[in-house]
Design a protein around this motif. Structure first.
Motif, PDB file in Angstrom:
ATOM      1  N   HIS A 140     -23.382  -4.893 -12.822  1.00  0.00           N
ATOM      2  CA  HIS A 140     -23.093  -4.715 -14.242  1.00  0.00           C
ATOM      3  C   HIS A 140     -21.963  -3.695 -14.377  1.00  0.00           C
ATOM      4  O   HIS A 140     -21.938  -2.686 -13.671  1.00  0.00           O
ATOM      5  CB  HIS A 140     -24.326  -4.209 -14.993  1.00  0.00           C
ATOM      6  CG  HIS A 140     -25.432  -5.208 -15.057  1.00  0.00           C
ATOM      7  ND1 HIS A 140     -26.700  -4.889 -15.495  1.00  0.00           N
ATOM      8  CD2 HIS A 140     -25.463  -6.529 -14.743  1.00  0.00           C
ATOM      9  CE1 HIS A 140     -27.463  -5.972 -15.449  1.00  0.00           C
ATOM     10  NE2 HIS A 140     -26.738  -6.970 -14.997  1.00  0.00           N
ATOM     11  N   GLU A 141     -21.053  -3.950 -15.288  1.00  0.00           N
ATOM     12  CA  GLU A 141     -19.888  -3.075 -15.424  1.00  0.00           C
ATOM     13  C   GLU A 141     -19.635  -2.777 -16.898  1.00  0.00           C
ATOM     14  O   GLU A 141     -19.720  -3.659 -17.748  1.00  0.00           O
ATOM     15  CB  GLU A 141     -18.666  -3.754 -14.802  1.00  0.00           C
ATOM     16  CG  GLU A 141     -17.480  -2.849 -14.573  1.00  0.00           C
ATOM     17  CD  GLU A 141     -16.357  -3.554 -13.815  1.00  0.00           C
ATOM     18  OE1 GLU A 141     -15.325  -2.908 -13.577  1.00  0.00           O
ATOM     19  OE2 GLU A 141     -16.513  -4.749 -13.487  1.00  0.00           O
ATOM     20  N   PHE A 142     -19.326  -1.524 -17.178  1.00  0.00           N
ATOM     21  CA  PHE A 142     -19.006  -1.090 -18.538  1.00  0.00           C
ATOM     22  C   PHE A 142     -17.724  -0.281 -18.501  1.00  0.00           C
ATOM     23  O   PHE A 142     -17.549   0.593 -17.652  1.00  0.00           O
ATOM     24  CB  PHE A 142     -20.132  -0.232 -19.115  1.00  0.00           C
ATOM     25  CG  PHE A 142     -19.751   0.506 -20.372  1.00  0.00           C
ATOM     26  CD1 PHE A 142     -19.656  -0.166 -21.584  1.00  0.00           C
ATOM     27  CD2 PHE A 142     -19.462   1.862 -20.340  1.00  0.00           C
ATOM     28  CE1 PHE A 142     -19.282   0.508 -22.743  1.00  0.00           C
ATOM     29  CE2 PHE A 142     -19.093   2.547 -21.490  1.00  0.00           C
ATOM     30  CZ  PHE A 142     -19.006   1.864 -22.694  1.00  0.00           C
ATOM     31  N   GLY A 143     -16.829  -0.576 -19.419  1.00  0.00           N
ATOM     32  CA  GLY A 143     -15.585   0.177 -19.465  1.00  0.00           C
ATOM     33  C   GLY A 143     -14.655  -0.366 -20.532  1.00  0.00           C
ATOM     34  O   GLY A 143     -15.107  -0.916 -21.551  1.00  0.00           O
ATOM     35  N   PHE A 144     -13.360  -0.228 -20.271  1.00  0.00           N
ATOM     36  CA  PHE A 144     -12.355  -0.599 -21.264  1.00  0.00           C
ATOM     37  C   PHE A 144     -11.118  -1.160 -20.575  1.00  0.00           C
ATOM     38  O   PHE A 144     -10.859  -0.873 -19.405  1.00  0.00           O
ATOM     39  CB  PHE A 144     -11.951   0.618 -22.102  1.00  0.00           C
ATOM     40  CG  PHE A 144     -13.085   1.250 -22.845  1.00  0.00           C
ATOM     41  CD1 PHE A 144     -13.393   0.862 -24.144  1.00  0.00           C
ATOM     42  CD2 PHE A 144     -13.869   2.227 -22.241  1.00  0.00           C
ATOM     43  CE1 PHE A 144     -14.449   1.441 -24.824  1.00  0.00           C
ATOM     44  CE2 PHE A 144     -14.930   2.815 -22.915  1.00  0.00           C
ATOM     45  CZ  PHE A 144     -15.218   2.418 -24.209  1.00  0.00           C
ATOM     46  N   LEU A 145     -10.355  -1.928 -21.347  1.00  0.00           N
ATOM     47  CA  LEU A 145      -9.060  -2.433 -20.909  1.00  0.00           C
ATOM     48  C   LEU A 145      -7.959  -1.802 -21.750  1.00  0.00           C
ATOM     49  O   LEU A 145      -8.126  -1.619 -22.959  1.00  0.00           O
ATOM     50  CB  LEU A 145      -8.984  -3.955 -21.078  1.00  0.00           C
ATOM     51  CG  LEU A 145      -9.847  -4.829 -20.172  1.00  0.00           C
ATOM     52  CD1 LEU A 145      -9.795  -6.271 -20.662  1.00  0.00           C
ATOM     53  CD2 LEU A 145      -9.390  -4.737 -18.725  1.00  0.00           C
ATOM     54  N   LYS A 146      -6.857  -1.487 -21.101  1.00  0.00           N
ATOM     55  CA  LYS A 146      -5.648  -1.075 -21.808  1.00  0.00           C
ATOM     56  C   LYS A 146      -4.546  -2.078 -21.495  1.00  0.00           C
ATOM     57  O   LYS A 146      -4.485  -2.613 -20.386  1.00  0.00           O
ATOM     58  CB  LYS A 146      -5.218   0.335 -21.405  1.00  0.00           C
ATOM     59  CG  LYS A 146      -6.068   1.422 -22.062  1.00  0.00           C
ATOM     60  CD  LYS A 146      -5.473   2.799 -21.867  1.00  0.00           C
ATOM     61  CE  LYS A 146      -6.263   3.849 -22.631  1.00  0.00           C
ATOM     62  NZ  LYS A 146      -6.158   3.683 -24.103  1.00  0.00           N
ATOM     63  N   THR A 147      -3.690  -2.313 -22.481  1.00  0.00           N
ATOM     64  CA  THR A 147      -2.597  -3.261 -22.330  1.00  0.00           C
ATOM     65  C   THR A 147      -1.274  -2.535 -22.511  1.00  0.00           C
ATOM     66  O   THR A 147      -1.095  -1.797 -23.487  1.00  0.00           O
ATOM     67  CB  THR A 147      -2.706  -4.395 -23.369  1.00  0.00           C
ATOM     68  OG1 THR A 147      -3.994  -5.017 -23.255  1.00  0.00           O
ATOM     69  CG2 THR A 147      -1.625  -5.439 -23.143  1.00  0.00           C
ATOM     70  N   VAL A 148      -0.372  -2.723 -21.565  1.00  0.00           N
ATOM     71  CA  VAL A 148       0.947  -2.104 -21.645  1.00  0.00           C
ATOM     72  C   VAL A 148       1.620  -2.535 -22.949  1.00  0.00           C
ATOM     73  O   VAL A 148       1.634  -3.714 -23.300  1.00  0.00           O
ATOM     74  CB  VAL A 148       1.805  -2.513 -20.427  1.00  0.00           C
ATOM     75  CG1 VAL A 148       3.244  -2.032 -20.589  1.00  0.00           C
ATOM     76  CG2 VAL A 148       1.189  -1.958 -19.147  1.00  0.00           C
ATOM     77  N   GLY A 149       2.148  -1.557 -23.674  1.00  0.00           N
ATOM     78  CA  GLY A 149       2.748  -1.815 -24.970  1.00  0.00           C
ATOM     79  C   GLY A 149       1.809  -1.521 -26.127  1.00  0.00           C
ATOM     80  O   GLY A 149       2.233  -1.472 -27.282  1.00  0.00           O
TER      81      GLY A 149
END
Length: 209
Positions: free
Chosen positions: A56-65
């Motif tokens: 199980h994984e919990f976190g966030f994504l960031k996108t360039v720009g």
């Protein structure tokens, strides 16, 4: 509105083309890590694993720009029939998130992908194949992130009021927040650096016309 459309299309591209399991770790601090996708440098993930189920994984994504935005990322496993699970795709699942059990946030997070983990029943010695579900494309309210900075752990549960609750073998888990601040800072700095590099590249293309 256009920024929202960009965010949606970016994450759909991430899931369908890159494969959300194909990530390389570039930074780790305590229980949190930062990973990038070798096939496309626009996506940066910072996350941690569950204490009940490591998968199980919990976190966030960031996108360039769009570095200021934190797109929530939850990956969950299930041994339920994959055809049953795939009926959840594009639908929202209600999660209950409680930092240090002091607050409870409810987020309806879209299920963007379900995939079978090949060879999982032999490797983990379980009777049924293991399937992995990705929930993302949700940008939490601004009051949520500060609670993570002050906390030591967060509980993440699939609400028993959600109609898809039965699709989860283990519908709840806890995640350490030790290392969260450093991982987010690293992800932010990496995102900003790549954004700047992309801007310079675009400017160079303009001058060469």
């Amino acid at each position: 509105m256009m920024q929202l459309i960009y965010r949606l299309s970016a994450v759909v591209f991430l899931c369908s083309v890159l494969g959300y399991l194909n990530a390389e770790e570039v930074f780790k601090h305590k229980d949190w890590l930062v990973a990038t996708y070798p096939d496309d440098s626009k996506y940066i993930k910072y996350s941690t694993h569950g204490t009940a189920v490591w998968g199980h994984e919990f976190g966030f994504l960031k996108t360039v720009g769009d570095c200021k935005a934190d797109n929530i990322y939850v990956s969950w496993s299930s041994t339920k029939d994959i055809n049953q699970l795939k009926r959840m795709e594009s639908k929202k699942v209600l999660f209950e998130l409680g930092p240090d059990d002091n607050f409870e946030f409810q987020f309806a997070i879209p299920n963007l992908a379900v995939t079978h983990l090949i060879g999982s029943n032999e490797y983990f010695e379980i009777p049924n194949p293991l399937n992995v579900m990705l929930f993302t494309n949700y940008f939490p309210k601004y009051t949520f992130l500060p609670t993570l900075e002050a906390g030591r752990k967060i509980s993440v549960n699939v609400s028993n009021q959600d109609p898809h609750h039965g699709n989860f073998d283990i519908p709840d888990d806890q995640f350490s927040l030790e290392g969260y601040i450093a991982a987010r800072q690293y992800a932010m700095e990496l995102c900003e650096m790549r954004t700047k590099a992309l801007e310079i590249k675009d400017q160079y293309k303009v001058t060469m016309r």
